[in-house]
Structure formats: C-alpha cells, structure tokens
Design an enzyme around this catalytic site. Structure first.
Site, PDB file in Angstrom:
ATOM      1  N   GLY A   1       0.725  -1.283  -0.178  1.00 48.70           N
ATOM      2  CA  GLY A   1       0.041  -0.172  -0.083  1.00 48.70           C
ATOM      3  C   GLY A   1       0.647   1.281   0.002  1.00 48.70           C
ATOM      4  O   GLY A   1       2.129   1.102   0.482  1.00 48.70           O
TER       5      GLY A   1
ATOM      6  N   HIS B   1      -4.292   0.970   7.332  1.00 48.77           N
ATOM      7  CA  HIS B   1      -3.020   1.436   7.484  1.00 48.77           C
ATOM      8  C   HIS B   1      -2.859   2.960   6.603  1.00 48.77           C
ATOM      9  O   HIS B   1      -2.421   3.759   6.940  1.00 48.77           O
ATOM     10  CB  HIS B   1      -1.886   0.580   7.023  1.00 48.77           C
ATOM     11  CG  HIS B   1      -0.490   1.022   7.038  1.00 48.77           C
ATOM     12  ND1 HIS B   1       0.579   0.492   7.945  1.00 48.77           N
ATOM     13  CD2 HIS B   1       0.025   1.851   6.242  1.00 48.77           C
ATOM     14  CE1 HIS B   1       1.399   0.954   7.598  1.00 48.77           C
ATOM     15  NE2 HIS B   1       1.597   1.893   6.685  1.00 48.77           N
ATOM     16  N   GLU B   2      -3.414   2.587   5.491  1.00 48.64           N
ATOM     17  CA  GLU B   2      -3.023   3.786   4.330  1.00 48.64           C
ATOM     18  C   GLU B   2      -4.161   4.988   4.661  1.00 48.64           C
ATOM     19  O   GLU B   2      -3.631   5.942   4.477  1.00 48.64           O
ATOM     20  CB  GLU B   2      -3.400   3.173   2.719  1.00 48.64           C
ATOM     21  CG  GLU B   2      -2.549   1.934   2.374  1.00 48.64           C
ATOM     22  CD  GLU B   2      -0.876   2.343   2.452  1.00 48.64           C
ATOM     23  OE1 GLU B   2      -0.706   3.676   2.470  1.00 48.64           O
ATOM     24  OE2 GLU B   2      -0.285   1.396   3.103  1.00 48.64           O
TER      25      GLU B   2
ATOM     26  N   CYS C   1       5.841  -0.317   6.661  1.00 47.98           N
ATOM     27  CA  CYS C   1       5.587   0.942   6.119  1.00 47.98           C
ATOM     28  C   CYS C   1       6.792   1.487   5.212  1.00 47.98           C
ATOM     29  O   CYS C   1       7.951   1.257   5.572  1.00 47.98           O
ATOM     30  CB  CYS C   1       5.271   2.100   7.144  1.00 47.98           C
ATOM     31  SG  CYS C   1       4.614   3.352   6.356  1.00 47.98           S
ATOM     32  N   LEU C   2       6.561   1.625   4.242  1.00 46.65           N
ATOM     33  CA  LEU C   2       7.640   2.213   3.101  1.00 46.65           C
ATOM     34  C   LEU C   2       8.289   3.505   3.768  1.00 46.65           C
ATOM     35  O   LEU C   2       9.358   3.529   3.514  1.00 46.65           O
ATOM     36  CB  LEU C   2       7.183   2.394   1.785  1.00 46.65           C
ATOM     37  CG  LEU C   2       6.372   1.241   1.159  1.00 46.65           C
ATOM     38  CD1 LEU C   2       5.944   1.562  -0.283  1.00 46.65           C
ATOM     39  CD2 LEU C   2       7.583  -0.027   0.936  1.00 46.65           C
TER      40      LEU C   2
ATOM     41  N   GLN D   1       2.666  10.022   1.358  1.00 43.76           N
ATOM     42  CA  GLN D   1       4.049   9.432   1.625  1.00 43.76           C
ATOM     43  C   GLN D   1       4.914   9.922   0.430  1.00 43.76           C
ATOM     44  O   GLN D   1       6.284   9.627   0.442  1.00 43.76           O
ATOM     45  CB  GLN D   1       3.907   7.791   1.508  1.00 43.76           C
ATOM     46  CG  GLN D   1       3.362   7.130   2.966  1.00 43.76           C
ATOM     47  CD  GLN D   1       3.338   5.751   2.794  1.00 43.76           C
ATOM     48  OE1 GLN D   1       2.590   5.351   2.044  1.00 43.76           O
ATOM     49  NE2 GLN D   1       4.368   5.105   3.047  1.00 43.76           N
TER      50      GLN D   1
ATOM     51  N   HIS E   1      -2.826   6.978   7.125  1.00 42.25           N
ATOM     52  CA  HIS E   1      -1.709   8.083   6.766  1.00 42.25           C
ATOM     53  C   HIS E   1      -2.407   9.327   6.150  1.00 42.25           C
ATOM     54  O   HIS E   1      -1.791  10.293   6.313  1.00 42.25           O
ATOM     55  CB  HIS E   1      -1.045   7.578   5.109  1.00 42.25           C
ATOM     56  CG  HIS E   1       0.213   6.663   5.596  1.00 42.25           C
ATOM     57  ND1 HIS E   1       1.260   7.076   6.224  1.00 42.25           N
ATOM     58  CD2 HIS E   1       0.417   5.395   5.229  1.00 42.25           C
ATOM     59  CE1 HIS E   1       2.236   6.025   6.208  1.00 42.25           C
ATOM     60  NE2 HIS E   1       1.603   5.074   5.616  1.00 42.25           N
TER      61      HIS E   1
HETATM   62 NI    NI Z   1       2.711   3.016   5.597  1.00 37.80          NI
END
Ligand code: NI
Length: 167
Positions: free
Chosen positions: A46, A137-138, A95-96, A51, A141
C-alpha cells in the site's frame, strides 16, 4: 509514469492531515500512475499520497487475496472512508516510510471502504486479512498517523528474521 521519492518518518508532511480531492483530472491520474510505479518498485502492499509528499486523500492498496491463477491488482481509493469493520487481529505491519522495521498492530479482520475512483465515481470495496489491514494503514496516513504511533510493540531483529523465513 515515474518512480516518486518516498518520504521517511523524519519528514513533517507524514504527520499532517491530507485534503479532500475535488479535481479528477490528468494531474491526479499522473499522481496515481506514479504511485503505482512506486508501489510496485518497492514491493509494498500500500501507498498513500502523503508518502510521496502530496497531502491529498488518495491511496493505493494491493489486493493480495486472489486465486492462484489470478494476478494481484492495485485498488485506487480517492477520498476513502471506512464504513464497516468486523473482527480484530494483532499482526505484523511495516511501512515504506519506516524502512526495515515492523511492529504489531491490532486491526479489524474485515473492512468495507467507500471511496471514489480516479474519475470521481463512488464505489464500495471489501477487504479481509492483509487487505483489511492495508486499508486501515493507508487511510491512517491521510490523517497523518503512522502505525508506529499505534502499534502494541515493535518487532526485534530476530523476530523480523523469523517472519522472513516463514514467508
Ligand atoms: Ni505506511
């Protein structure tokens, strides 16, 4: 299409609330295409617009719950809202924007999301397991929330190694 730079947890933009998207134009489509390239390149499940430094309410989630002969596919969610949840499960999350780290987070096992597509059409989509987790999660963000602020605890390096071995 292009790979965009993914911000890491030191960046203030990741802790800001993203704004509603009202224009479903070429610029949005370019952003979504670039985000897809970036997500695939980084092997994530995701990615949220903040991000890549864009404080707008757009996220991508990779649907991994597919039959063996089907390809995983990316779901684009514009202005997404969680409208239904069920169950609860603690599981590992990464998470990226927090590379190389994982933590345990309690998430619903089922989530229904209402969102717009890239043309502004509203739709509903359901997710289970990892997909439900990724939706939560997304969407977090977009509120400026990283999982590290809500995880039960971070995993140790040994635990991460064990998880990798099991995959
Ligand atoms: Ni993330």
């Amino acid at each position: 299409m292009a790979i965009r730079n993914v911000l890491t947890k030191e960046e203030a933009a990741l802790y800001k609330k993203s704004r509603i998207i009202t224009k479903f134009d070429d610029r949005l489509h370019q952003l979504l295409d670039d985000m897809a390239d970036t997500l695939i390149e980084s092997n994530g499940v995701g990615l949220a617009a903040p991000q890549v430094g864009i404080l707008r309410r757009a996220v991508l989630v990779l649907e991994t719950n597919v039959a063996e002969d089907e390809d995983e596919y990316i779901i684009e969610l514009i202005n997404p809202e969680i409208i239904e949840t069920a169950g609860e499960e603690e599981g590992p999350e990464g998470c990226l924007s927090v590379p190389g780290e994982y933590g345990l987070v309690v998430r619903p096992t089922y989530v229904k999301v209402r969102a717009q597509d890239r043309f502004g059409e509203w739709f509903e989509v359901e997710g289970e397991g990892l997909t439900a987790r990724a939706f939560c999660h997304e969407i977090d963000h977009l509120e400026g929330v990283l999982y590290i602020s809500k995880c039960t605890r971070m995993l140790s390096e040994d635990e991460i190694k064990t998880e990798d071995d099991e995959e």
